[in-house]
Design a protein around this motif. Sequence first.
Motif, PDB file in Angstrom:
ATOM      1  N   ASP A 110     -49.366  30.511 -15.218  1.00  0.00           N
ATOM      2  CA  ASP A 110     -48.411  30.254 -16.307  1.00  0.00           C
ATOM      3  C   ASP A 110     -49.131  29.974 -17.616  1.00  0.00           C
ATOM      4  OD1 ASP A 110     -45.550  29.525 -17.225  1.00  0.00           O
ATOM      5  OD2 ASP A 110     -46.691  27.722 -17.727  1.00  0.00           O
ATOM      6  N   GLU A 111     -50.246  29.236 -17.549  1.00  0.00           N
ATOM      7  CA  GLU A 111     -51.008  28.936 -18.770  1.00  0.00           C
ATOM      8  C   GLU A 111     -51.625  30.205 -19.340  1.00  0.00           C
ATOM      9  OE1 GLU A 111     -52.221  24.341 -17.536  1.00  0.00           O
ATOM     10  OE2 GLU A 111     -53.564  26.012 -17.107  1.00  0.00           O
ATOM     11  N   VAL A 112     -52.126  31.078 -18.458  1.00  0.00           N
ATOM     12  CA  VAL A 112     -52.686  32.349 -18.926  1.00  0.00           C
ATOM     13  C   VAL A 112     -51.604  33.180 -19.613  1.00  0.00           C
ATOM     14  CG1 VAL A 112     -53.695  34.545 -18.207  1.00  0.00           C
ATOM     15  CG2 VAL A 112     -54.525  32.396 -17.212  1.00  0.00           C
ATOM     16  N   GLU A 113     -50.430  33.252 -19.003  1.00  0.00           N
ATOM     17  CA  GLU A 113     -49.342  34.023 -19.596  1.00  0.00           C
ATOM     18  C   GLU A 113     -48.993  33.502 -20.991  1.00  0.00           C
ATOM     19  OE1 GLU A 113     -44.575  35.048 -18.929  1.00  0.00           O
ATOM     20  OE2 GLU A 113     -45.627  33.685 -17.554  1.00  0.00           O
ATOM     21  N   ASN A 114     -48.908  32.194 -21.124  1.00  0.00           N
ATOM     22  CA  ASN A 114     -48.535  31.612 -22.415  1.00  0.00           C
ATOM     23  C   ASN A 114     -49.652  31.750 -23.447  1.00  0.00           C
ATOM     24  OD1 ASN A 114     -45.803  29.864 -22.534  1.00  0.00           O
ATOM     25  ND2 ASN A 114     -46.575  29.909 -20.433  1.00  0.00           N
ATOM     26  N   LEU A 115     -50.893  31.522 -23.029  1.00  0.00           N
ATOM     27  CA  LEU A 115     -51.996  31.610 -23.986  1.00  0.00           C
ATOM     28  C   LEU A 115     -52.237  33.042 -24.451  1.00  0.00           C
ATOM     29  CD1 LEU A 115     -54.487  29.084 -22.363  1.00  0.00           C
ATOM     30  CD2 LEU A 115     -53.362  28.840 -24.598  1.00  0.00           C
ATOM     31  N   CYS A 116     -51.784  34.026 -23.690  1.00  0.00           N
ATOM     32  CA  CYS A 116     -51.964  35.426 -24.077  1.00  0.00           C
ATOM     33  C   CYS A 116     -50.786  35.972 -24.872  1.00  0.00           C
ATOM     34  CB  CYS A 116     -52.194  36.289 -22.832  1.00  0.00           C
ATOM     35  SG  CYS A 116     -53.826  36.060 -22.079  1.00  0.00           S
ATOM     36  N   ILE A 117     -49.871  35.084 -25.298  1.00  0.00           N
ATOM     37  CA  ILE A 117     -48.761  35.535 -26.147  1.00  0.00           C
ATOM     38  C   ILE A 117     -49.343  36.182 -27.399  1.00  0.00           C
ATOM     39  CG2 ILE A 117     -46.827  34.762 -27.585  1.00  0.00           C
ATOM     40  CD1 ILE A 117     -46.405  32.494 -25.508  1.00  0.00           C
ATOM     41  N   PRO A 176     -31.899  26.033 -26.266  1.00  0.00           N
ATOM     42  CA  PRO A 176     -32.559  24.844 -25.698  1.00  0.00           C
ATOM     43  C   PRO A 176     -33.650  24.308 -26.616  1.00  0.00           C
ATOM     44  CG  PRO A 176     -32.357  26.590 -24.054  1.00  0.00           C
ATOM     45  CD  PRO A 176     -31.958  27.187 -25.360  1.00  0.00           C
ATOM     46  N   ASP A 177     -33.718  22.982 -26.701  1.00  0.00           N
ATOM     47  CA  ASP A 177     -34.738  22.365 -27.551  1.00  0.00           C
ATOM     48  C   ASP A 177     -36.148  22.744 -27.108  1.00  0.00           C
ATOM     49  OD1 ASP A 177     -32.697  21.197 -28.906  1.00  0.00           O
ATOM     50  OD2 ASP A 177     -32.958  19.188 -28.064  1.00  0.00           O
ATOM     51  N   SER A 178     -36.334  22.938 -25.802  1.00  0.00           N
ATOM     52  CA  SER A 178     -37.670  23.251 -25.286  1.00  0.00           C
ATOM     53  C   SER A 178     -38.186  24.570 -25.840  1.00  0.00           C
ATOM     54  CB  SER A 178     -37.643  23.321 -23.755  1.00  0.00           C
ATOM     55  OG  SER A 178     -36.729  24.324 -23.317  1.00  0.00           O
ATOM     56  N   VAL A 179     -37.276  25.487 -26.179  1.00  0.00           N
ATOM     57  CA  VAL A 179     -37.667  26.766 -26.760  1.00  0.00           C
ATOM     58  C   VAL A 179     -37.719  26.657 -28.279  1.00  0.00           C
ATOM     59  CG1 VAL A 179     -37.038  29.199 -27.021  1.00  0.00           C
ATOM     60  CG2 VAL A 179     -36.717  28.050 -24.823  1.00  0.00           C
ATOM     61  N   LEU A 180     -36.698  26.027 -28.844  1.00  0.00           N
ATOM     62  CA  LEU A 180     -36.620  25.926 -30.304  1.00  0.00           C
ATOM     63  C   LEU A 180     -37.774  25.109 -30.866  1.00  0.00           C
ATOM     64  CD1 LEU A 180     -34.607  26.979 -32.417  1.00  0.00           C
ATOM     65  CD2 LEU A 180     -33.489  24.738 -32.342  1.00  0.00           C
ATOM     66  N   ASP A 181     -38.235  24.104 -30.106  1.00  0.00           N
ATOM     67  CA  ASP A 181     -39.291  23.216 -30.585  1.00  0.00           C
ATOM     68  C   ASP A 181     -40.664  23.570 -30.011  1.00  0.00           C
ATOM     69  OD1 ASP A 181     -37.730  21.742 -32.220  1.00  0.00           O
ATOM     70  OD2 ASP A 181     -37.384  20.106 -30.813  1.00  0.00           O
ATOM     71  N   LYS A 182     -40.817  24.765 -29.464  1.00  0.00           N
ATOM     72  CA  LYS A 182     -42.092  25.135 -28.861  1.00  0.00           C
ATOM     73  C   LYS A 182     -43.105  25.422 -29.971  1.00  0.00           C
ATOM     74  CE  LYS A 182     -44.294  27.882 -25.294  1.00  0.00           C
ATOM     75  NZ  LYS A 182     -44.361  29.168 -24.585  1.00  0.00           N
ATOM     76  N   GLU A 201     -38.784  33.606 -23.267  1.00  0.00           N
ATOM     77  CA  GLU A 201     -38.353  32.589 -24.233  1.00  0.00           C
ATOM     78  C   GLU A 201     -37.845  33.239 -25.511  1.00  0.00           C
ATOM     79  OE1 GLU A 201     -41.466  29.029 -22.917  1.00  0.00           O
ATOM     80  OE2 GLU A 201     -42.060  30.569 -24.378  1.00  0.00           O
ATOM     81  N   ARG A 202     -38.492  34.329 -25.926  1.00  0.00           N
ATOM     82  CA  ARG A 202     -38.021  35.017 -27.137  1.00  0.00           C
ATOM     83  C   ARG A 202     -36.632  35.605 -26.910  1.00  0.00           C
ATOM     84  NH1 ARG A 202     -40.115  35.917 -31.724  1.00  0.00           N
ATOM     85  NH2 ARG A 202     -42.144  35.168 -31.045  1.00  0.00           N
ATOM     86  N   GLN A 203     -36.383  36.077 -25.691  1.00  0.00           N
ATOM     87  CA  GLN A 203     -35.053  36.585 -25.380  1.00  0.00           C
ATOM     88  C   GLN A 203     -34.019  35.462 -25.466  1.00  0.00           C
ATOM     89  OE1 GLN A 203     -34.799  38.452 -21.541  1.00  0.00           O
ATOM     90  NE2 GLN A 203     -32.759  39.280 -21.911  1.00  0.00           N
ATOM     91  N   ILE A 204     -34.413  34.264 -25.021  1.00  0.00           N
ATOM     92  CA  ILE A 204     -33.503  33.114 -25.097  1.00  0.00           C
ATOM     93  C   ILE A 204     -33.198  32.776 -26.554  1.00  0.00           C
ATOM     94  CG2 ILE A 204     -33.327  30.629 -24.699  1.00  0.00           C
ATOM     95  CD1 ILE A 204     -34.931  31.048 -22.113  1.00  0.00           C
ATOM     96  N   THR A 255     -45.429  31.776 -30.520  1.00  0.00           N
ATOM     97  CA  THR A 255     -45.692  30.848 -29.416  1.00  0.00           C
ATOM     98  C   THR A 255     -44.740  31.059 -28.249  1.00  0.00           C
ATOM     99  OG1 THR A 255     -44.201  29.197 -30.386  1.00  0.00           O
ATOM    100  CG2 THR A 255     -46.533  29.073 -31.007  1.00  0.00           C
ATOM    101  N   LEU A 256     -43.912  32.106 -28.297  1.00  0.00           N
ATOM    102  CA  LEU A 256     -42.890  32.308 -27.269  1.00  0.00           C
ATOM    103  C   LEU A 256     -43.243  33.462 -26.344  1.00  0.00           C
ATOM    104  CD1 LEU A 256     -39.664  31.982 -29.459  1.00  0.00           C
ATOM    105  CD2 LEU A 256     -40.815  30.182 -28.147  1.00  0.00           C
TER     106      LEU A 256
END
Length: 523
Positions: free
Chosen positions: A374-381, A267-273, A390-393, A385-386
């Motif tokens: 969700d923002e906390v989860e993403n910012l704590c990567i 998906p572009d949403s993952v590839l272009d993140k 998303e990395r599994q995808i 950036t995945l």
Amino acid sequence: MIPPLPDSPSLSSEALLPRLLRVAQHLSEQRDVPRLLEALLDEALYLCQAHTGWVWLYADSAQPPGLRCLCRQGSSGPLQEDAALFRPVADGDGPVQRCFAQGSPLVVQVSDAALAEADRPLLAALAPNAGGLRLWPLRNHEGAVIGVLQLAYSRKMPGTLTRLGEHSDLIFQSLLTYAGIALSNLSQVQDLKELLDAFIKVLAQAIDAKSPHTSAHCQRVPVITEMLAQAVCDDGETFADFSLDEDGWYELHVAAWLHDCGKLATPDSVLDKSTKLHTLHDRIEEVSSRFASLRARVEFDYERACLENPSAEPEYRRTLEAGIQAITDDLTFLERINRGGEAMAEADQQRVRDIAARQWTDAWGRVRPLLTEDEVENLCIARGTLTPRERQIINGHMDVTLDMLESLPFPAKLRQVPEYAGGHHEKMDGSGFPRGLTREQMSIPARIMAIADVFEALTSRERPYKMPLRLSEALGIMQRMRNNQHLDPDLYRLFILSGVWRQYGQQFLDPQQLDVDDASAFL
């Protein structure tokens, strides 16, 4: 080469058939067009007792369509195309055009013929003493004329092909028919190969165009792969038993270009993140608006306090400035970590959670946490950036790559393409993906591609979560990957000692990335 026979006026029937069979076998053994034509020309010169000769091949893709001349420079040597001798088939009535258009043999006595203007420089260059010419059409398996064999005689031209005895014209035309079919087969194989190459490169360009953040990756990995493969072939020690023939090189070439074909399904949403909060857009702007609301609240509290107790304004101002500075620092911190990186400290992750615990009031007067879960989860990567999901995808592109390639009916000479292309994310200790292969289960070309993929990714200018690494940084990371049994130690050592890193860097990296002269520290 067919062994020469005595210069006799004719061959006995006992000698003729074995020789023709050897000629047919020799023609069928040729694997490229120039060598096939050289073998045909050499035999034609002997059988027809000619002084010299050359071959014309029809090029329908040329503008205008015409006949390419393949000739020798001098009395020996390989056949080479002479672009100056190109003949448009629709322009001119010289012997070669007539033979091609009529599809029948042609005999020309030079002294009696009015040569076309284009034929004079041709004969002056290739057969200045020619007294006669013989021309035969070359046909493919469908009977279409695909070229012309032209022989020149400096002595008196014989009326018949005496060396072939009775039915000489029929025998020689049959030989030319066999050669024409062999030529057609080789040409079709080459055309299909060129079509496959073009299709593979178009597919790779489509993958690169799908995301600006991996632009040119599919084009650069083959370069590094082939550089390192050449170093392996040249190595006389650790890899002394490894070599690649022409077919092996082509198989590796195809695999390298197709190594990421599965990304077409990502998906572009993952590839272009490009940032941690990126979805359809970068949500850091939404976070910034909440901080603007916090700042407005601090300023409002300051103004109200000053109105209620003007004498305490200096103290209130210090509180205001401290509050604004804290808000600014926190927002700057979030903007920085939103871009991702190679690692994120646990202290920074805790700071994100502390910021999230603060509250702000939205336009409807509802009190909300400053950051959503969700923002906390993403910012704590921790890396990149995945998120893990998303990395599994995106890692799933290797499963798709293998599914795609293993479904193709590759011929025997390309059977290893799926294994080569599908192994560049495997690790030597078996902790990689998609199949968890160990070093012993992987071929050398697959292990080569793993190094090529890592080096290109580390030094790439287009990765969204990091600046392009300098050579010292990239080689340091690869050294640690070698130490952790992620990269093949022998191939990594050769990668350093052979200077592949330098060779690639000089061609593709920015000058500011080239900060290593001696890589011995990274062995």
